[in-house]
Design a protein around this motif. Structure first.
Motif, PDB file in Angstrom:
ATOM      1  N   UNK A  95       0.794  -1.009   0.122  1.00 29.85           N
ATOM      2  CA  UNK A  95      -0.070   0.145  -0.086  1.00 29.85           C
ATOM      3  C   UNK A  95       0.920   1.210  -0.123  1.00 29.85           C
ATOM      4  N   UNK A  96       1.995   1.063   0.802  1.00 30.73           N
ATOM      5  CA  UNK A  96       2.779   2.351   0.670  1.00 30.73           C
ATOM      6  C   UNK A  96       3.318   2.763  -0.790  1.00 30.73           C
ATOM      7  N   UNK A  97       3.814   1.662  -1.360  1.00 29.17           N
ATOM      8  CA  UNK A  97       4.017   1.670  -3.072  1.00 29.17           C
ATOM      9  C   UNK A  97       3.007   2.499  -3.753  1.00 29.17           C
ATOM     10  N   UNK A  98       1.637   2.065  -3.623  1.00 27.51           N
ATOM     11  CA  UNK A  98       0.512   2.629  -4.170  1.00 27.51           C
ATOM     12  C   UNK A  98       0.319   4.128  -3.746  1.00 27.51           C
ATOM     13  N   UNK A  99       0.474   4.367  -2.563  1.00 29.17           N
ATOM     14  CA  UNK A  99       0.205   5.662  -2.068  1.00 29.17           C
ATOM     15  C   UNK A  99       1.349   6.844  -2.661  1.00 29.17           C
ATOM     16  N   UNK A 100       2.663   6.299  -2.762  1.00 33.50           N
ATOM     17  CA  UNK A 100       3.776   6.971  -3.049  1.00 33.50           C
ATOM     18  C   UNK A 100       3.595   7.309  -4.606  1.00 33.50           C
ATOM     19  N   UNK A 144       4.035  11.377 -16.317  1.00 33.26           N
ATOM     20  CA  UNK A 144       2.697  10.534 -15.743  1.00 33.26           C
ATOM     21  C   UNK A 144       2.264   9.410 -16.412  1.00 33.26           C
ATOM     22  N   UNK A 145       2.513   9.257 -17.664  1.00 34.00           N
ATOM     23  CA  UNK A 145       1.876   8.031 -18.189  1.00 34.00           C
ATOM     24  C   UNK A 145       2.741   6.726 -17.439  1.00 34.00           C
ATOM     25  N   UNK A 146       3.933   6.907 -17.420  1.00 36.32           N
ATOM     26  CA  UNK A 146       4.696   5.789 -16.463  1.00 36.32           C
ATOM     27  C   UNK A 146       4.581   5.541 -15.192  1.00 36.32           C
ATOM     28  N   UNK A 147       4.201   6.813 -14.417  1.00 34.79           N
ATOM     29  CA  UNK A 147       3.955   6.870 -13.132  1.00 34.79           C
ATOM     30  C   UNK A 147       2.334   5.792 -13.130  1.00 34.79           C
ATOM     31  N   UNK A 148       1.607   6.336 -13.957  1.00 32.66           N
ATOM     32  CA  UNK A 148       0.018   5.683 -13.891  1.00 32.66           C
ATOM     33  C   UNK A 148       0.196   4.304 -14.229  1.00 32.66           C
ATOM     34  N   UNK A 149       1.004   3.850 -15.128  1.00 40.34           N
ATOM     35  CA  UNK A 149       0.924   2.359 -15.227  1.00 40.34           C
ATOM     36  C   UNK A 149       1.891   1.712 -14.190  1.00 40.34           C
ATOM     37  N   UNK A 150       2.727   2.175 -13.634  1.00 41.16           N
ATOM     38  CA  UNK A 150       3.252   1.625 -12.321  1.00 41.16           C
ATOM     39  C   UNK A 150       2.313   1.638 -11.287  1.00 41.16           C
ATOM     40  N   UNK A 151       1.721   2.660 -10.993  1.00 40.26           N
ATOM     41  CA  UNK A 151       0.491   2.587 -10.080  1.00 40.26           C
ATOM     42  C   UNK A 151      -0.490   1.661 -10.025  1.00 40.26           C
ATOM     43  N   UNK A 152      -0.691   1.527 -11.482  1.00 37.86           N
ATOM     44  CA  UNK A 152      -1.898   0.481 -11.604  1.00 37.86           C
ATOM     45  C   UNK A 152      -1.269  -0.955 -11.239  1.00 37.86           C
ATOM     46  N   UNK A 153      -0.076  -1.313 -11.573  1.00 40.27           N
ATOM     47  CA  UNK A 153       0.451  -2.310 -11.482  1.00 40.27           C
ATOM     48  C   UNK A 153       0.801  -2.390  -9.841  1.00 40.27           C
ATOM     49  N   UNK A 154       1.162  -1.525  -9.074  1.00 38.79           N
ATOM     50  CA  UNK A 154       1.229  -1.469  -7.672  1.00 38.79           C
ATOM     51  C   UNK A 154      -0.155  -1.841  -7.164  1.00 38.79           C
ATOM     52  N   UNK A 155      -0.974  -1.083  -7.441  1.00 40.38           N
ATOM     53  CA  UNK A 155      -2.600  -1.473  -7.125  1.00 40.38           C
ATOM     54  C   UNK A 155      -3.009  -2.991  -7.174  1.00 40.38           C
TER      55      UNK A 155
END
Length: 173
Positions: A95-100, A144-155
């Motif tokens: 969850x920390x990864x998602x929030x970051x 932002x595109x890369x961060x969003x991709x990583x965020x979705x994977x982290x979620x």
């Protein structure tokens, strides 16, 4: 040009850049050896470059730095570390990864807005001539595109019913 309001605006973004840099550095360290950590190490360098450009813009417009705002951003970044995210008092959880990553997405959206506002201002403010704000917007949009991709994977990883390695997709069901 309303220098007073522009100064407040730019100092708010400068403070936000302090928070974002601290967050990116800490999250990169906590994700060393996975795709999130690899990307955040690169992003941190780009965030430093953006901060340097913002400071250059402020100097060019004769906008002084607000040290109080920067100090407050540092304090907030430090206190944010104490927020429990399921990893124990000082631990790091999925969850920390998602929030970051989510916080970095929000900050990146803010930078896009700032660069666009400065791009418009540059049309009438000679002191901003020669700065390629469109390139700043394009780079932030790619981030932002890369961060969003990583965020979705982290979620996917954080909220999966099975354990999943960071940076990978949820197992097929």
């Amino acid at each position: 040009m309303n220098v007073k309001l522009l100064g407040i605006y730019l100092n708010d973004h400068l403070a936000g850049s302090r928070f974002g840099l601290d967050l990116a550095q800490r999250a990169a360290r906590r994700n060393a050896g996975n795709p999130v950590g690899d990307y955040l190490s690169t992003l941190r360098v780009e965030l430093e470059q953006d901060r340097t450009l913002l400071e250059r813009v402020m100097r060019g417009l004769e906008v002084p730095k607000d040290r109080l705002k920067e100090g407050a951003a540092w304090a907030i970044a430090w206190m944010e570390r104490l927020k429990p995210n399921g990893g124990g008092l000082l631990g790091y959880s999925p969850l920390s990864r998602v929030m970051d990553l989510e916080a970095l997405c929000i900050g990146t959206r803010g930078r896009i807005c700032m660069w666009r506002a400065l791009e418009r201002l540059a049309k009438t403010e000679a002191r901003l001539a020669g700065i390629d704000f469109e390139a700043c917007v394009e780079r932030a949009e790619a981030q932002l595109k890369t961060l969003e991709r990583l965020r979705l994977r982290a979620s996917d990883t954080a909220f999966a019913s099975e354990s999943v390695a960071p940076g990978t997709s949820v197992p097929a069901r």
